[in-house]
Design an enzyme around this catalytic site. Sequence first.
Site, PDB file in Angstrom:
ATOM      1  N   HIS A 153      85.313  28.711 -23.150  1.00 24.59           N
ATOM      2  CA  HIS A 153      85.566  29.740 -23.882  1.00 24.59           C
ATOM      3  C   HIS A 153      84.365  30.081 -24.956  1.00 24.59           C
ATOM      4  CE1 HIS A 153      87.654  27.389 -27.498  1.00 24.59           C
ATOM      5  NE2 HIS A 153      86.634  26.796 -26.935  1.00 24.59           N
ATOM      6  N   GLY A 154      83.902  31.288 -24.799  1.00 21.21           N
ATOM      7  CA  GLY A 154      82.758  31.514 -25.470  1.00 21.21           C
ATOM      8  C   GLY A 154      81.473  31.395 -24.929  1.00 21.21           C
TER       9      GLY A 154
END
Length: 343
Positions: A236-237
């Site tokens: 994520h990210g």
Amino acid sequence: MLLKEIAEKLELQLRGPGDVLINGLAGLESAGPDELSFLSNPRYVTRLRDSKAGAVILSPEAPEVSMPSLVSENPYLSFARAVELFYLPPQAVRGIHPTAWIADSAQIGGECSVGAHVTIGDGAVIGERAVIYPNVTIYPGAVIGDDFIAHSNSVVREYCLIGNRVILQNGAVIGADGFGFAPRADKSYYKIVQSGIVVLEDDVEIGANSCVDRSTFGESRIGKGTKLDNLVQIGHGATVGEHNVLAAQTGVAGSVKMGSYNVLAGQVGIAGHITIGDGSIFTAQTGVARSVKDNSVLSGTPEMDSGLWKKNYLLMHKFPEVNKVVKKLVKEVEELKKSEEKG
């Protein structure tokens, strides 16, 4: 198909007779008299001499051969294009299968094919000429561009943004929750809502059973033209730039910032919160724990220059012999000390 016809379709120079009948394609070692092969790596020139192929695609610098040949500046690319002349995949039937469920508020462009048991949620938007195979799920609010192909059992989660000509192979999951948990005092974990999205830019392809996780907030992004192999995990990210290729079982941890034109071989691991430059090559099973400059070639865990890694690898095989020599020298020194003490 006659070889001269292939030459015309691929716009390649023909050397030798063009009336050779080609019925398919194969590698140099297995190709028969009615098959077309290619040579792109000079290291395999010996295989060319022994090949029984009916014709071969070569670079201008390749040695002359007795068999008919097609001359290409990029033999591998020309071979890839030649495959399309002989393989016709099943054509999707345009229209919506009666078992598909599409929310009233969803928007689907023209000339689309929506297969059996597909689910498309509220407010989802899908562009022109999409091909959505059976059992695909598009969550509410997802926005998808033109010429989208989603193979069976792939999933696009809520609010994710997908560009044009994106391909999802079977079982790919775009926008599953990122791995975010806050530790409690009792050593249990509290799930952090993953409120961000995933963005796939134009011409991205995601391999079978690969996952691109949604971010806690903001976005996870895969840049234009990047290709993910099967079983690849993007945390994520993370941001992966344009025209990267990531081979099977590669893992990119959260919040990584990766540039463009990188090549990651199988089972490469990238630690979180680091920056990867442009144009680097990571050989199989490289473990990257720190930021990487442009145009690096890395191997090993922890990562190091591939040249140094090769030297260390060769030295490793000599360790038993070196260990014997060291033990012998230690023994001789100890005996010498004892002799001096007595004397």
